[in-house]
Design a protein around this motif. Structure first.
Motif, PDB file in Angstrom:
ATOM      1  N   SER A 137       0.863  -1.188   0.000  1.00  0.00           N
ATOM      2  CA  SER A 137       0.000   0.000   0.000  1.00  0.00           C
ATOM      3  C   SER A 137       0.893   1.229   0.000  1.00  0.00           C
ATOM      4  CB  SER A 137      -0.866   0.048   1.263  1.00  0.00           C
ATOM      5  OG  SER A 137      -1.801  -0.993   1.260  1.00  0.00           O
ATOM      6  N   ARG A 138       0.524   2.192  -0.829  1.00  0.00           N
ATOM      7  CA  ARG A 138       1.271   3.457  -0.847  1.00  0.00           C
ATOM      8  C   ARG A 138       0.341   4.566  -0.362  1.00  0.00           C
ATOM      9  NH1 ARG A 138       1.357   7.449  -4.714  1.00  0.00           N
ATOM     10  NH2 ARG A 138       3.089   8.916  -4.559  1.00  0.00           N
ATOM     11  N   ILE A 139       0.832   5.375   0.578  1.00  0.00           N
ATOM     12  CA  ILE A 139       0.053   6.499   1.105  1.00  0.00           C
ATOM     13  C   ILE A 139       0.733   7.786   0.649  1.00  0.00           C
ATOM     14  CG2 ILE A 139      -1.043   7.455   3.181  1.00  0.00           C
ATOM     15  CD1 ILE A 139      -1.508   4.407   2.794  1.00  0.00           C
ATOM     16  N   TYR A 140      -0.073   8.774   0.244  1.00  0.00           N
ATOM     17  CA  TYR A 140       0.530  10.040  -0.193  1.00  0.00           C
ATOM     18  C   TYR A 140      -0.168  11.215   0.488  1.00  0.00           C
ATOM     19  CZ  TYR A 140      -3.548   9.975  -3.284  1.00  0.00           C
ATOM     20  OH  TYR A 140      -4.831   9.923  -3.766  1.00  0.00           O
ATOM     21  N   PRO A 141       0.539  12.353   0.627  1.00  0.00           N
ATOM     22  CA  PRO A 141      -0.032  13.514   1.318  1.00  0.00           C
ATOM     23  C   PRO A 141      -1.191  14.132   0.538  1.00  0.00           C
ATOM     24  CG  PRO A 141       2.363  13.704   1.127  1.00  0.00           C
ATOM     25  CD  PRO A 141       1.938  12.578   0.245  1.00  0.00           C
ATOM     26  N   SER A 142      -2.083  14.768   1.261  1.00  0.00           N
ATOM     27  CA  SER A 142      -3.228  15.452   0.663  1.00  0.00           C
ATOM     28  C   SER A 142      -2.761  16.497  -0.350  1.00  0.00           C
ATOM     29  CB  SER A 142      -4.002  16.146   1.785  1.00  0.00           C
ATOM     30  OG  SER A 142      -4.679  17.277   1.294  1.00  0.00           O
ATOM     31  N   GLY A 143      -3.532  16.636  -1.421  1.00  0.00           N
ATOM     32  CA  GLY A 143      -3.214  17.634  -2.448  1.00  0.00           C
ATOM     33  C   GLY A 143      -3.289  19.052  -1.918  1.00  0.00           C
ATOM     34  N   LEU A 144      -3.905  19.215  -0.743  1.00  0.00           N
ATOM     35  CA  LEU A 144      -4.027  20.564  -0.165  1.00  0.00           C
ATOM     36  C   LEU A 144      -2.722  21.015   0.483  1.00  0.00           C
ATOM     37  CD1 LEU A 144      -7.520  20.047   1.501  1.00  0.00           C
ATOM     38  CD2 LEU A 144      -7.017  21.139  -0.692  1.00  0.00           C
ATOM     39  N   ARG A 145      -1.772  20.076   0.627  1.00  0.00           N
ATOM     40  CA  ARG A 145      -0.502  20.442   1.286  1.00  0.00           C
ATOM     41  C   ARG A 145       0.445  21.083   0.266  1.00  0.00           C
ATOM     42  NH1 ARG A 145       0.200  18.143   6.326  1.00  0.00           N
ATOM     43  NH2 ARG A 145      -1.319  16.548   6.904  1.00  0.00           N
ATOM     44  N   THR A 146       0.055  22.253  -0.230  1.00  0.00           N
ATOM     45  CA  THR A 146       0.862  22.901  -1.275  1.00  0.00           C
ATOM     46  C   THR A 146       2.207  23.392  -0.754  1.00  0.00           C
ATOM     47  OG1 THR A 146      -0.366  24.895  -0.814  1.00  0.00           O
ATOM     48  CG2 THR A 146      -1.083  23.592  -2.703  1.00  0.00           C
ATOM     49  N   ILE A 202       4.618   1.689   2.036  1.00  0.00           N
ATOM     50  CA  ILE A 202       5.161   2.836   1.288  1.00  0.00           C
ATOM     51  C   ILE A 202       4.433   4.099   1.746  1.00  0.00           C
ATOM     52  CG2 ILE A 202       5.490   3.783  -1.039  1.00  0.00           C
ATOM     53  CD1 ILE A 202       5.731   0.940  -2.065  1.00  0.00           C
ATOM     54  N   VAL A 203       4.929   4.672   2.835  1.00  0.00           N
ATOM     55  CA  VAL A 203       4.310   5.863   3.416  1.00  0.00           C
ATOM     56  C   VAL A 203       5.127   7.052   2.906  1.00  0.00           C
ATOM     57  CG1 VAL A 203       3.689   7.004   5.577  1.00  0.00           C
ATOM     58  CG2 VAL A 203       3.554   4.505   5.399  1.00  0.00           C
ATOM     59  N   ALA A 204       4.625   7.670   1.827  1.00  0.00           N
ATOM     60  CA  ALA A 204       5.428   8.661   1.099  1.00  0.00           C
ATOM     61  C   ALA A 204       5.356  10.033   1.769  1.00  0.00           C
ATOM     62  CB  ALA A 204       4.944   8.749  -0.350  1.00  0.00           C
ATOM     63  N   LEU A 205       6.536  10.581   2.057  1.00  0.00           N
ATOM     64  CA  LEU A 205       6.628  11.903   2.693  1.00  0.00           C
ATOM     65  C   LEU A 205       7.414  12.852   1.803  1.00  0.00           C
ATOM     66  CD1 LEU A 205       7.544  10.917   6.376  1.00  0.00           C
ATOM     67  CD2 LEU A 205       5.299  11.506   5.487  1.00  0.00           C
TER      68      LEU A 205
END
Length: 751
Positions: A542-551, A568-571
């Motif tokens: 599983s891959r996690i990605y940050p919210s699109g609001l985190r500009t 896959i905890v993507a930072l």
């Protein structure tokens, strides 16, 4: 101690650096300016200034440098390659997130002297032991404060120096020590006398007390006394006997004490300040875990928008960002691909003002840097917005540039029942993207969704979260017309699919299929169906990605995702802060190889564990007791003349919800030099295998938020009990020697 400073001055390259050189500092094709560079007398500081800019100058320490690259090995120097030959060019690479310094010399000989000289100095700085490092630190301060450069310091200068060193002290006491050190009674201290003064000033009473508790004669620890200390205080058990002798051999400076099989106070203090005396168990720093389990059984250090150096709206896209992430042990990088105007795909954050780089340059960089710090596989997560034509160009670049490094076929020719292991995939790059059909490339009934792997925009945070949506019947022609067969065929074990609920994936999903989740969707699933998520992650990635609001490229807390076994905890690696501290902390173990084996209860497909119900794991909760004793040489936060920090220590636990906790000491007024607390903080840890412990030192401020001074984060399972030092790191994750915190830790079962 060598009072002349390091004896590197005799080296011909260092002589060139000390004499100084005019070098061109290059920031872009149009920004190239001459600056005068030289190495200062301390053999550790590089100073430079513009010929014209009056008094303004800049300095940096060799300890801030990670490496020197020769020739056109940066984007900036590549852009001026036609103007300046490779043998004139070099790049100074800094630790952490600090930008590089690209330089051009007037002659190949001068470039060579700087390249070799800086390399020698970096090597020397990296191989200093604790004593040499402290001596060097004192030496640097002496030279900083010796304004008239006469090699002596009167009491007024010493008092000013103490302020610079973050020491607020009783003037009478300081004068008393100064007079004792001034053996020649000249009213001024030379460097050796200053070192003596400094040693008296920094006499560690709290360490002396521990030493006295175990020393029979108060002068030294005999072998059996040291052994008792290691067994009782450091909780070393059976190995304490062998270890005591090793520590004397390694850290005892006095030959006569060594002959008696004893350790003096100096040796004891050096041991406590060494790696072995650190809070992090050195055996667990090295590669020690079983690397032969399926990929889904590991946490994998993963980066989001890897191409960015700054924020997601206007930041610079850069190959350097990939190099920095890979050097931090990152094993999953993201590439956002769009059609280039001349038929060559480009990488940038779509529909924004971020600058653009070529896809093929990213792949060349990956080829060069993928396996410099870890031999285990790198996953290339493709966010594909390209036309079929340019996808085919991408496939060509991938195969031509990466060659055998790119995994393009099943390891044994068989469709797998479980994913291969990091061990089996050593030295390989895996493509994660959409795919037509199964892993062998054959068409099957699991035809892909739309080509666009733009899950980050498609899966908006408002998406529906029903865990049992029916599988969608996709139109085969539509998919095929949008997906290049050549690119699809390069995907083997990381086929991107949409998530249709845990029940659907349990019944239909293959181990080589993986889904991406926005942070909010993953959080919701973790809360509503924690056990199902943990079970899902035993089989699939599983891959996690940050919210699109985190500009602004800020990060979410990765711990929530690790708690349910997401690999896959993507930072955003480019953004310093708590979340990256946790990521660095988790992956600091196991040789910093970017893979950490999940706890046993997260690898069993029938597990009933959920972070909301940690009691499902076997094993009793543990009590963690931390006595915060003292801190040493904390850096100044506020550079204003006369300002001194008021430090406090906070300990934070990150883990399953019931383990989350924070406790802090009181603050100490005006002492960043040797504050002493002797305060104990207590915690209960229910899932120790998932817990991270973060130590943060702050400057207390009544009127506004406390200022950050330094931190250190590590997995609970890597803690060494007993009297330990914590070497603090900057906000950027780089070392700030000699700043440390001295603690006594005990861990016991909760009865």
């Amino acid at each position: 101690m060598d009072t002349e400073g390091p004896r590197v001055q005799d080296d011909p390259d260092i002589k060139v650096m000390m004499a100084g050189s005019t070098l061109r500092k290059v920031k872009s094709r149009s920004w190239k300016k001459q600056r005068h560079f030289r190495l200062l007398e301390d053999g550790l500081t590089i100073w430079y200034k513009s010929r014209w800019a009056g008094m303004g100058h800049t300095t940096f320490s060799i300890t801030e440098l990670e490496a020197v690259r020769e020739g056109h090995q940066s984007e900036v120097l590549l852009s001026i390659a036609e103007e300046y030959a490779a043998d004139l060019c070099f790049t100074l690479v800094f630790h952490g997130r600090q930008g590089n310094l690209d330089l051009v010399a007037d002659s190949p000989g001068e470039a060579r002297a700087w390249i070799q000289g800086v390399r020698k100095l970096i090597h020397k700085a990296e191989t200093m032991d604790e004593k040499e490092r402290l001596d060097q630190w004192v030496w640097d301060w002496f030279h900083k404060a010796d304004k008239n450069k006469d090699g002596k310091m009167n009491f007024k200068e010493v008092r000013k120096l103490l302020k610079m060193m973050n020491v607020e002290m009783n003037e009478e006491h300081a004068l008393h020590l100064f007079t004792m050190a001034d053996k020649s009674e000249s009213g001024a201290l030379e460097i050796e006398q200053f070192v003596h003064f400094y040693k008296m000033l920094t006499q560690r009473d709290e360490v002396w007390k521990v030493f006295q508790d175990y020393s029979g004669d108060g002068e030294k620890l005999m072998l059996d006394e040291l052994e008792i200390f290691l067994r009782l205080e450091q909780q070393e058990g059976d190995k304490s006997c062998r270890h005591a002798q090793e520590l004397i051999d390694r850290y005892e400076p006095s030959e006569s004490a060594k002959k008696q099989g004893a350790m003096s106070f100096d040796g004891f203090q050096m041991y406590l300040c060494s790696q072995e005396g650190s809070i992090f168990n050195p055996e667990l720093r090295d590669l020690h875990q079983d690397m032969s389990q399926p990929l889904s059984h590991y946490f994998i250090s993963s980066s989001h928008n890897t191409y960015l150096l700054e924020d997601q709206l206007r930041g610079q896209s850069s190959l350097e960002a990939y190099i920095k992430a890979l050097k931090r042990g990152c094993r999953c990088v993201e590439v956002d691909c769009w059609d280039g105007s001349d038929g060559d795909p480009i990488v940038y954050h779509g529909h924004t003002l971020t600058s653009k780089i070529l896809f093929r340059d990213v792949i060349s960089t990956l080829k060069e840097y993928a396996f410099k710090v870890s031999q285990f596989p790198v996953i290339l997560s493709l966010e594909n917005h390209c036309s079929v034509e340019q996808q085919t160009v991408m496939a060509k670049h991938l195969t031509q540039i990466l060659g055998d490094t790119l995994l393009t076929t099943l390891l044994d020719g068989q469709v797998p029942q479980q994913l291969p292991s990091p061990q089996e995939l050593k030295g390989k790059i895996l493509l994660k993207a959409k795919k037509i059909g199964g892993p062998g490339g054959s068409l099957d009934d699991t035809l892909t969704d739309e080509v666009s792997d733009d899950e980050e925009t498609a899966n908006s945070d408002a998406e529906t979260l029903s865990s049992d949506e029916p599988p969608v019947n996709h139109n085969a022609k539509k998919s095929k017309s949008k997906l290049s067969r050549e690119l699809s065929d390069l995907v083997v074990y990381c086929k991107s699919v949409h998530f249709h609920g845990f029940e659907h994936s349990h019944l239909h999903a293959k181990c080589y299929e993986m889904s991406s989740f926005s942070e909010s969707k993953a959080k919701k699933l973790a809360k509503e169906a924690g056990t199902h998520f943990v079970q899902h992650n035993t089989r699939q990635l599983s891959r996690i990605y940050p919210s699109g609001l985190r500009t602004d490229s800020s990060n979410y807390n990765p711990q929530d995702m690790w708690n349910v076994g997401c690999q896959i905890v993507a930072l955003n690696f480019q953004k310093a802060g708590l979340e990256m501290d946790l990521n660095d902390g988790l992956f600091r173990q196991n040789g910093c190889c970017g893979f950490v084996l999940k706890p046993l209860f997260m690898r069993d497909a029938n597990t009933l564990f959920s972070p909301e119900k940690p009691e499902e794991r076997q094993g009793k909760p543990l009590r963690l007791s931390i006595q915060v004793i003292s801190a040493q040489q904390l850096p100044k936060v506020n550079q204003k003349e006369g300002s001194i920090v008021d430090p406090l220590v906070r300990v934070e636990i990150y883990g399953v919800p019931q383990d989350q906790a924070r406790e802090e000491t009181s603050h100490i007024n005006n002492n960043g030099f040797n504050p002493v607390w002797n305060e104990t903080l207590n915690f209960v840890i229910r899932s120790p295998e998932l817990a991270l412990v973060r130590f943060e030192v702050e400057d207390h401020d009544k009127a506004s938020r406390n200022d950050f001074i330094g931190q250190f984060t590590l997995p609970f399972t890597c803690i060494q009990a007993g009297y330990r030092h914590i070497n603090l790191l900057s906000r950027d994750g780089t070392a700030i020697p000699p700043a440390s915190v001295f603690i006594n830790i005990s861990i016991s079962e909760l009865t």
